[in-house]
Write an enzyme that holds these catalytic residues in place. Structure first.
Site, short mmCIF file in Angstrom:
data_model
loop_
_atom_site.label_atom_id
_atom_site.label_comp_id
_atom_site.label_asym_id
_atom_site.label_seq_id
_atom_site.Cartn_x
_atom_site.Cartn_y
_atom_site.Cartn_z
N ASP A 70 0.82 -1.21 0.00
CA ASP A 70 0.00 0.00 0.00
C ASP A 70 0.85 1.26 0.00
O ASP A 70 0.65 2.18 0.81
CB ASP A 70 -0.97 0.01 1.19
CG ASP A 70 -2.23 -0.79 0.91
OD1 ASP A 70 -2.39 -1.26 -0.23
OD2 ASP A 70 -3.04 -0.96 1.83
N HIS A 140 -4.54 -1.96 -1.96
CA HIS A 140 -4.92 -0.71 -2.62
C HIS A 140 -4.20 -0.53 -3.96
O HIS A 140 -4.74 0.13 -4.84
CB HIS A 140 -4.61 0.48 -1.71
CG HIS A 140 -5.65 0.72 -0.66
ND1 HIS A 140 -6.54 1.76 -0.70
CD2 HIS A 140 -5.96 0.02 0.45
CE1 HIS A 140 -7.34 1.71 0.34
NE2 HIS A 140 -7.00 0.66 1.07
N HIS A 238 0.99 -8.73 3.31
CA HIS A 238 0.01 -7.64 3.42
C HIS A 238 -1.37 -8.27 3.44
O HIS A 238 -2.03 -8.42 2.41
CB HIS A 238 0.16 -6.68 2.23
CG HIS A 238 -0.62 -5.41 2.40
ND1 HIS A 238 -0.05 -4.24 2.85
CD2 HIS A 238 -1.93 -5.11 2.18
CE1 HIS A 238 -0.95 -3.29 2.89
NE2 HIS A 238 -2.11 -3.80 2.49
N HIS A 266 -0.86 -3.91 6.13
CA HIS A 266 -2.32 -3.83 5.99
C HIS A 266 -3.00 -3.36 7.27
O HIS A 266 -3.93 -2.55 7.21
CB HIS A 266 -2.92 -5.16 5.55
CG HIS A 266 -4.41 -5.08 5.30
ND1 HIS A 266 -4.95 -4.27 4.33
CD2 HIS A 266 -5.46 -5.68 5.91
CE1 HIS A 266 -6.27 -4.40 4.33
NE2 HIS A 266 -6.60 -5.24 5.29
N HIS A 268 -3.36 -1.04 10.40
CA HIS A 268 -2.87 0.33 10.54
C HIS A 268 -2.44 0.70 11.96
O HIS A 268 -1.77 1.71 12.14
CB HIS A 268 -3.94 1.31 10.06
CG HIS A 268 -3.98 1.45 8.57
ND1 HIS A 268 -4.42 2.59 7.94
CD2 HIS A 268 -3.63 0.59 7.59
CE1 HIS A 268 -4.36 2.42 6.63
NE2 HIS A 268 -3.88 1.21 6.40
#
Length: 713
Positions: A70, A140, A238, A266, A268
């Site tokens: 990401d 993403h 991830h 992944h 946060h």
């Protein structure tokens, strides 16, 4: 609440008097460059923090930067985002600084098909690379499309420019037949610095259900070096770490025991200190995101990146605090209890608003005080203080037992210029009554959406697009297309901007149906009655197969959970010689708060079009209904009817209020930013001469690539 204290760091595990043998690596993940880029206040937050990460790499004289997915927030980043990212990578990672490690694996592994330049940029004689960057893709910025070059992502673009080394782009089997014999193949990047040897394994994001299946079936084949040297094995992944369903996460205990450190992307919330895993020898570090993409509890924690030093199979991790992250504070208020303590009646709107404003002001004061404290510590370290930033503030109000509330948007307008998110700083929620029926974990309760007592904003904050799509498809009578596969295709169209996802799914389904019918001898495809009977027969077979697979999966999950419980209670935790002492930190936040657009509910796996894209098993459980079957009105249709009425009533009320105002308020001018105001102009550099290749340690014999072999496990 953000913690102002640095995490407790384990005691030093390696000596620091052998820099020629020690790898120095900067770990980061989930940079989400481009998040909220059109916001005049927060639009440059992600790129500013990414710039700080690169500056930390230069300051700490690292050998490489490792990213665990990401890098970008959007699957198709804007030109402005790509421009700034490329400029920053060129500014801070290219130069005359020598690369002090040797590449022992194949430099052409992962290179672009049809081109001669190597897959590792430090091996390209046409580039002056100072700090190589290794990265996998996340959910993403994952590869999409089926063009001539296969599935591509923004990471492929940066790799072709020579700015990053894109690893972990593995192809899953495209057909069920090959899926039985093939698995997920993972080849490492093998590096040597003096006497230390490092193997970096990358697995880019795949659907959690598929990743869970591959690991459970022991089909993730990691190629390990066969020699007897002491390798430090680092794995980048991830995936969901927090459990979202039976198979919609990746268990921590399923990785190869020869791995030393797992870098988890992944999730946060920052859990930077390596944590042990029950019954396994490896440790897990979770750096967390470098920018808040949702106003959830985990995002309010202090954000760090990590400096990892590796020497002769042992490692040491040092957290580095990120200073450019926008301050974020949040608080939850049980309104009914607080009103009783303050002596305020539940129907006193003026008193309630005054009370909530007082709490909001206290949060803003706390955020500013924490920022000043960080600046004070920075000055003590000899660093420059940062300019003040408007904080992110989230006040969650539990309105259970309170009949009515004011408009949260109007409430936030009074704090414009004081907070960075005035429109969503206040959010209301009510406790739901316990439902009698059993619901799937993380599945939204659609009955809440048609509750007339809830405001429209709260209705739509409780559901995601994927749930709306699933509910709509359930109300239809699909005769050929599988609902779960169609749902995945629609979500790829919406989230990934894949304009061909629906047509590709339909074409593949029709082709499969045609092939199945063609295999049946003696079937007259021109006879509609016979054809319908054939469809029904195929549907029955698919349903039976689906029920059997689901029963087997549930049985395997129960056995697996029982085995994990036994291991956790009987086997001690082994840290080994290669591990530093770890501190276990529990996170109170599962990153599943309302409004979190970063963690979407995963759908069952789907089959992708042939190419380099990730593929999943063919969908089962097809729904075939008779043409004359009557359809009941779905909950979604009722939702939008009620929503239209509510919006019309709110519009009338707001119009009446506007007429009562004495004078209209002038619209605030929209702040604009320019690229020149964001970055200081870098000092001009004299052209750097092409650096010589890294020299091997004195007295050591160079290791040829052919001397290193792999063996799949």
């Amino acid at each position: 609440m953000a913690s102002s204290l640095a995490p407790e760091v384990p005691a030093a595990a390696i000596p620091h008097n052998r820099p020629e043998d020690t790898f120095r690596i900067l770990l980061a993940t989930d940079n989400h460059i481009g998040y909220n880029e059109r916001d005049p206040i927060r639009g440059q937050d992600s790129i500013n923090t990414f710039k700080e990460i690169l500056q930390l790499a230069v300051k700490n004289e690292v050998d490489m930067i490792v990213l665990s997915g990401d890098l970008f927030h959007e699957n198709r980043p804007s030109r402005d985002v790509l421009y700034q990212t490329i400029a920053l990578l060129r500014e801070y990672t290219m130069g005359s600084k020598p690369v002090e490690f040797e590449l022992l694996s194949d430099p052409d592994e992962g290179k672009a098909d049809g081109y001669s330049f190597p897959g590792i940029n430090s091996e390209d004689p046409n580039l002056n690379v100072g700090i190589p960057v290794f990265s996998i893709h996340g959910n993403h910025d994952d590869p999409q499309g089926t063009g001539p070059a296969g599935a591509l992502s923004a990471m492929d673009l940066l790799s072709a420019t020579g700015l990053i080394n894109y690893i972990g782009k593995s192809d899953l089997p495209h057909a069920d037949e090959s899926a039985e014999t093939e698995g997920l193949l993972v080849k490492p990047v093998l590096l040597r610095k003096g006497s230390s040897h490092l193997a970096i394994y990358g697995i880019g994001n795949v659907k959690d259900t598929r990743m869970h299946y591959e690991l459970r079936s022991n089909r993730v084949r990691m190629y390990m070096p066969e020699d007897d040297r002491q390798w430090f094995n680092m794995l980048l992944i991830h995936q969901n770490r927090v459990k979202h369903g039976p198979q919609e996460s990746v268990p921590e205990t399923m990785f190869d025991e020869r791995v030393d450190l797992v870098v988890w992307g992944h999730e946060h919330d920052c859990r930077i200190i390596p944590e042990p895993v029950a019954g396994k020898p490896y440790l897990i570090t979770q750096p967390g995101s470098s920018v808040a993409t949702s106003l959830a509890e985990g995002e309010s924690l202090t954000k760090y990146v990590a400096l990892v030093e590796i020497l002769d199979g042992k490692f040491e991790l040092t957290p580095l605090e990120l200073r450019t992250v926008r301050p974020f504070v949040m608080e939850t208020v049980a309104l009914l209890d607080d009103l009783k303590e303050q002596g305020i009646e539940v129907d006193d709107q003026a008193g309630i608003n005054k009370f909530l404003k007082k709490r909001a002001v206290a949060l803003i004061t706390r955020a500013n005080r924490e920022r000043e404290e960080k600046n004070r510590r920075a000055v003590e370290r000899g660093e420059q203080p940062l300019e003040a930033m408007l904080p992110l503030v989230r006040l969650r109000v539990d309105t259970t037992g309170v009949p009515g509330m004011s408009n949260p948007i109007r409430f936030g307008q009074e704090f414009t210029g004081k907070v960075a998110n005035p429109k969503d700083m206040l959010v209301f929620n009510r406790q739901k009554q316990a439902a009698a029926k059993k619901t799937v974990a993380e599945a939204p309760d659609l009955d809440d959406l048609i509750d007339p007592d809830l405001p429209n904003a709260e209705k739509f904050s409780r559901i995601r697009v994927s749930a709306l799509v699933n509910e709509y498809l359930k109300a239809q009578s699909l005769e050929l297309l599988a609902e779960n596969g169609m749902s995945n295709a629609v979500m790829n169209y919406v989230d990934k901007d894949d304009t061909h996802s629906i047509s590709e799914f339909v074409q593949k389904t029709l082709k499969k149906m045609h092939n199945e019918i063609a295999k049946s001898k003696g079937v007259n495809v021109d006879n509609e009655t016979i054809l319908q009977e054939q469809f029904e027969r195929m549907k029955d077979l698919e349903e039976k197969r689906f029920d059997k697979e689901r029963a087997e999966e549930e049985e395997e999950d129960e056995e697996e959970e029982e085995e994990v419980r036994k291991i956790a209670t009987t086997k001690p935790i082994r840290n080994g010689n290669a591990k530093s002492k770890a501190v276990v930190e529990e996170s109170d936040d599962s990153m599943n708060g309302a409004g979190d657009d970063d963690f979407e509910d995963d759908e069952p796996p789907r089959t992708a079009a042939k190419g380099k894209g990730r593929a999943t098993p063919a969908s089962t459980g097809k729904k075939i209904a008779s043409a004359g079957k009557s359809k009941a009105k779905s909950k979604i249709e009722k939702l939008f009817e009620d929503s239209d009425e509510d919006m019309e009533q709110e519009f009338v009320q707001e119009s009446e209020l506007e007429e009562e105002e004495e004078a209209p308020k002038a619209k605030p001018k929209k702040a604009t930013t320019s690229r020149a105001s964001i970055w200081d102009a870098p000092a001009k550099k004299t052209p750097a001469a092409k650096k010589a290749p890294a020299q091997a340690k004195k007295g050591a014999k160079p290791v040829a690539q052919s001397q290193l072999s792999f063996a799949p496990t």
